[in-house]
Write a protein that holds these residues in place. Structure first.
Motif, PDB file in Angstrom:
ATOM      1  N   PHE A   4      31.155  78.255  54.549  1.00  0.00           N
ATOM      2  CA  PHE A   4      31.374  79.472  53.757  1.00  0.00           C
ATOM      3  C   PHE A   4      31.581  80.229  52.533  1.00  0.00           C
ATOM      4  CE2 PHE A   4      31.995  79.968  58.795  1.00  0.00           C
ATOM      5  CZ  PHE A   4      30.781  80.881  58.710  1.00  0.00           C
ATOM      6  N   LEU A   5      31.989  78.838  51.708  1.00  0.00           N
ATOM      7  CA  LEU A   5      31.831  78.657  50.132  1.00  0.00           C
ATOM      8  C   LEU A   5      30.587  78.661  49.424  1.00  0.00           C
ATOM      9  CD1 LEU A   5      35.379  76.630  49.791  1.00  0.00           C
ATOM     10  CD2 LEU A   5      34.999  78.823  49.321  1.00  0.00           C
ATOM     11  N   VAL A   6      30.319  77.296  49.849  1.00  0.00           N
ATOM     12  CA  VAL A   6      28.838  76.959  49.504  1.00  0.00           C
ATOM     13  C   VAL A   6      28.156  76.476  50.097  1.00  0.00           C
ATOM     14  CG1 VAL A   6      30.135  76.118  47.590  1.00  0.00           C
ATOM     15  CG2 VAL A   6      29.717  74.554  49.266  1.00  0.00           C
ATOM     16  N   PHE A   7      27.832  76.481  51.220  1.00  0.00           N
ATOM     17  CA  PHE A   7      27.160  76.120  52.973  1.00  0.00           C
ATOM     18  C   PHE A   7      26.919  74.307  52.256  1.00  0.00           C
ATOM     19  CE2 PHE A   7      23.136  75.358  54.901  1.00  0.00           C
ATOM     20  CZ  PHE A   7      23.573  75.063  55.759  1.00  0.00           C
ATOM     21  N   SER A   8      25.799  74.298  50.987  1.00  0.00           N
ATOM     22  CA  SER A   8      25.515  72.965  50.667  1.00  0.00           C
ATOM     23  C   SER A   8      25.460  72.608  49.115  1.00  0.00           C
ATOM     24  CB  SER A   8      23.895  72.444  51.367  1.00  0.00           C
ATOM     25  OG  SER A   8      23.391  73.342  50.704  1.00  0.00           O
ATOM     26  N   VAL A   9      26.116  71.411  48.839  1.00  0.00           N
ATOM     27  CA  VAL A   9      25.957  71.580  47.357  1.00  0.00           C
ATOM     28  C   VAL A   9      24.490  71.401  46.599  1.00  0.00           C
ATOM     29  CG1 VAL A   9      27.068  69.507  45.628  1.00  0.00           C
ATOM     30  CG2 VAL A   9      28.207  70.545  47.608  1.00  0.00           C
ATOM     31  N   ASN A  10      24.224  71.883  44.962  1.00  0.00           N
ATOM     32  CA  ASN A  10      22.866  71.275  45.198  1.00  0.00           C
ATOM     33  C   ASN A  10      21.773  70.061  45.367  1.00  0.00           C
ATOM     34  OD1 ASN A  10      22.427  69.878  41.913  1.00  0.00           O
ATOM     35  ND2 ASN A  10      25.087  70.665  42.374  1.00  0.00           N
ATOM     36  N   SER A  11      20.986  70.288  45.708  1.00  0.00           N
ATOM     37  CA  SER A  11      20.382  69.490  46.429  1.00  0.00           C
ATOM     38  C   SER A  11      19.414  68.724  45.297  1.00  0.00           C
ATOM     39  CB  SER A  11      18.868  70.262  46.724  1.00  0.00           C
ATOM     40  OG  SER A  11      18.288  70.731  46.146  1.00  0.00           O
ATOM     41  N   ILE A  12      19.165  68.775  43.814  1.00  0.00           N
ATOM     42  CA  ILE A  12      18.655  67.682  43.657  1.00  0.00           C
ATOM     43  C   ILE A  12      19.783  66.808  42.769  1.00  0.00           C
ATOM     44  CG2 ILE A  12      18.982  69.083  41.247  1.00  0.00           C
ATOM     45  CD1 ILE A  12      16.214  67.858  40.306  1.00  0.00           C
ATOM     46  N   SER A  13      21.194  67.112  42.308  1.00  0.00           N
ATOM     47  CA  SER A  13      22.753  66.263  42.319  1.00  0.00           C
ATOM     48  C   SER A  13      22.122  65.227  43.304  1.00  0.00           C
ATOM     49  CB  SER A  13      23.260  66.770  41.473  1.00  0.00           C
ATOM     50  OG  SER A  13      23.066  67.866  40.447  1.00  0.00           O
ATOM     51  N   GLN A  14      22.383  65.265  44.705  1.00  0.00           N
ATOM     52  CA  GLN A  14      22.833  64.728  45.518  1.00  0.00           C
ATOM     53  C   GLN A  14      21.426  63.776  45.638  1.00  0.00           C
ATOM     54  OE1 GLN A  14      24.591  66.023  49.226  1.00  0.00           O
ATOM     55  NE2 GLN A  14      24.432  67.742  48.640  1.00  0.00           N
ATOM     56  N   VAL A  15      20.680  64.388  45.569  1.00  0.00           N
ATOM     57  CA  VAL A  15      19.403  63.309  45.663  1.00  0.00           C
ATOM     58  C   VAL A  15      19.248  61.784  44.464  1.00  0.00           C
ATOM     59  CG1 VAL A  15      16.561  62.818  46.263  1.00  0.00           C
ATOM     60  CG2 VAL A  15      18.092  64.549  47.315  1.00  0.00           C
ATOM     61  N   ALA A  16      19.995  62.335  43.112  1.00  0.00           N
ATOM     62  CA  ALA A  16      19.574  61.584  42.322  1.00  0.00           C
ATOM     63  C   ALA A  16      20.591  60.874  42.387  1.00  0.00           C
ATOM     64  CB  ALA A  16      19.658  62.668  41.025  1.00  0.00           C
ATOM     65  N   ILE A  17      21.949  61.157  42.855  1.00  0.00           N
ATOM     66  CA  ILE A  17      23.257  60.444  43.142  1.00  0.00           C
ATOM     67  C   ILE A  17      22.672  59.786  44.086  1.00  0.00           C
ATOM     68  CG2 ILE A  17      25.229  60.180  43.475  1.00  0.00           C
ATOM     69  CD1 ILE A  17      25.968  62.692  41.885  1.00  0.00           C
ATOM     70  N   SER A  18      22.275  59.221  45.099  1.00  0.00           N
ATOM     71  CA  SER A  18      21.929  59.020  46.150  1.00  0.00           C
ATOM     72  C   SER A  18      20.884  57.823  45.551  1.00  0.00           C
ATOM     73  CB  SER A  18      20.844  59.682  47.732  1.00  0.00           C
ATOM     74  OG  SER A  18      20.675  58.169  47.854  1.00  0.00           O
ATOM     75  N   ASP A  19      19.754  57.711  45.005  1.00  0.00           N
ATOM     76  CA  ASP A  19      18.940  57.035  44.310  1.00  0.00           C
ATOM     77  C   ASP A  19      20.006  56.475  42.845  1.00  0.00           C
ATOM     78  OD1 ASP A  19      17.041  58.124  45.656  1.00  0.00           O
ATOM     79  OD2 ASP A  19      16.704  59.320  44.410  1.00  0.00           O
ATOM     80  N   TYR A  20      20.476  56.950  42.645  1.00  0.00           N
ATOM     81  CA  TYR A  20      21.587  56.196  41.349  1.00  0.00           C
ATOM     82  C   TYR A  20      21.937  54.980  41.888  1.00  0.00           C
ATOM     83  CZ  TYR A  20      24.019  55.646  36.664  1.00  0.00           C
ATOM     84  OH  TYR A  20      24.375  55.092  36.183  1.00  0.00           O
ATOM     85  N   LEU A  21      23.005  55.247  42.765  1.00  0.00           N
ATOM     86  CA  LEU A  21      23.556  53.999  43.554  1.00  0.00           C
ATOM     87  C   LEU A  21      22.791  52.956  44.261  1.00  0.00           C
ATOM     88  CD1 LEU A  21      25.668  56.803  46.298  1.00  0.00           C
ATOM     89  CD2 LEU A  21      26.601  55.196  43.600  1.00  0.00           C
ATOM     90  N   ASP A  22      21.971  52.982  43.951  1.00  0.00           N
ATOM     91  CA  ASP A  22      20.961  51.822  43.733  1.00  0.00           C
ATOM     92  C   ASP A  22      21.061  50.944  42.991  1.00  0.00           C
ATOM     93  OD1 ASP A  22      20.786  52.399  46.597  1.00  0.00           O
ATOM     94  OD2 ASP A  22      18.552  53.192  46.436  1.00  0.00           O
ATOM     95  N   LEU A  23      21.537  51.026  42.232  1.00  0.00           N
ATOM     96  CA  LEU A  23      20.775  50.764  40.929  1.00  0.00           C
ATOM     97  C   LEU A  23      22.271  50.755  38.976  1.00  0.00           C
ATOM     98  CD1 LEU A  23      17.931  53.018  38.667  1.00  0.00           C
ATOM     99  CD2 LEU A  23      17.451  51.059  40.077  1.00  0.00           C
ATOM    100  N   VAL A  24      23.839  51.414  40.010  1.00  0.00           N
ATOM    101  CA  VAL A  24      24.541  50.643  39.091  1.00  0.00           C
ATOM    102  C   VAL A  24      25.979  50.383  39.986  1.00  0.00           C
ATOM    103  CG1 VAL A  24      24.956  53.319  39.702  1.00  0.00           C
ATOM    104  CG2 VAL A  24      26.161  52.548  38.006  1.00  0.00           C
TER     105      VAL A  24
END
Length: 375
Positions: free
Chosen positions: A255-275
């Protein structure tokens, strides 16, 4: 009538505003000014044209939850369940707010160790609970005897910040032993462990609450991709907590945000494979060492910095002004913005110490140091 009558403009806003007005070098607010890793910005550019712009599940992007679990296992050896023990939050601040709102009730007490970051007290007050501010020793180690004396049957939570903002101090084994003893004596207390600078540590090894078996079932861990990957404006953090606590936190989060912004979550998920997060500490250690080297000929006395990207300095040999006034003078007369440490204390304790942020490019650090060395 105000629900927060004693809360005004934050010191960070005030100092940044003054820095802008006087065109001063801003070493006050804790954000990097150097470019984000191109691998990450390339991922974002690619994702912008893909179908990643709608709501994600309330708890977080499922592949990201799995990668957070893998990161925690790799970093700390802890096995956690992605679907029930992790929550992606709109920055660490929202995670802290949701946790306190979910778990702290009217007339409960929450132990906050001063100097403390300003986002801890407000959600306690909004829960109609009572913040109990306990000062650290002057060397910024915890006084566990004093902390335990502040506990009572009403104490619901203790907040620890490790590595510590603003001081750069790291808790040691003996601190965790003392904390575990305290929790044994007060079995109702929950720990909120703010570890947003967990990967920004130097010579001294960071001990995470993740590694303490006795803490796992009573601790909410707070982490920050914004701090770790220097994308503070993305406001993406995450919580790790046992399921019985996480269920309650998720009720508030939705009830504060429901879900966090989508593109940032997907980007970080992909980035974690590289860093590798291990690269982060090395990057900031070089900056810390360079900044300290640049200030060697100054009249400031630099305190130890074991973690974070903040350097605390004493100006006692320069001025008798209180630290707030000295920071204003530093901006208006010398062109550098810093943060006064007294503002992190409930009682305004003033040890003539200020905090610089060294998460800046070398040119900025050099320009700032030149001004500071001329004082």
């Amino acid at each position: 009538m105000s629900k927060l009558p004693n809360i005004g403009t934050s010191i960070f806003t005030l100092m940044s505003k003054m820095a802008s007005e006087y065109n001063a070098i801003n070493l006050s607010q804790g954000f990097p000014n150097f470019p984000v890793d191109e691998r990450l910005t390339d991922i974002v550019a690619k994702l912008a044209k893909e179908n990643v712009h709608q709501y994600l599940p309330m708890a977080g992007y499922p592949p990201l939850l799995s990668k957070i679990a893998a990161l925690v296992k790799k970093s700390y050896g802890r096995i956690i369940q992605p679907e029930s023990e992790i929550l992606v939050t709109a920055g660490a601040t929202e995670g802290i707010f949701a946790t306190i709102q979910a778990l702290v009730k009217t007339n409960d007490e929450v132990i906050i160790l001063d100097p403390s970051y300003d986002c801890y007290e407000v959600p306690v007050l909004l829960s109609n609970a009572n913040p109990v501010r306990v000062s650290l020793n002057d060397d910024y180690t915890p006084n566990w005897t004093k902390i335990e004396k502040a506990c009572s049957a009403k104490t619901k939570m203790i907040i620890i910040n490790n590595p510590h903002n603003p001081t750069g101090k790291i808790l040691g084994e003996s601190d965790f032993d003392a904390l575990e003893k305290l929790l044994h004596n007060y079995p109702e207390i929950i720990v909120l462990s703010d570890e947003v600078y967990e990967y920004i540590t130097f010579e001294k090894k960071h001990i995470s609450a993740h590694t303490r078996e006795k803490l796992l079932n009573r601790t909410v861990m707070v982490s920050s991709f914004g701090k770790t990957f220097h994308v503070t404006g993305w406001k993406v953090g995450y919580l790790v907590a046992p399921e019985y606590l996480m269920k309650e936190i998720k009720k508030v989060h939705q009830f504060l945000v429901f879900s966090v912004n989508s593109i940032s979550q997907v980007a970080i998920s992909d980035y974690l494979d590289l860093v590798s997060v291990q690269e982060i500490g090395s990057l900031y250690q070089k900056k810390r060492d360079y900044f300290r080297e640049l200030l060697q000929t100054s009249r400031f006395e630099l305190m130890p910095c074991e973690g974070t990207y903040f350097q605390v300095a004493s100006y006692a040999s320069i001025s008798n002004e209180n630290d707030v006034d000295f920071c204003k003078t530093l901006i208006s007369k010398y062109g550098v913005a810093a943060i006064p440490i007294s503002t992190f204390y409930a009682d305004g304790k003033d040890l003539h110490l200020i905090r610089f942020c060294f998460a800046k490019d070398n040119a900025t650090l050099e320009q700032a140091a030149k001004k500071l060395c001329a004082i």
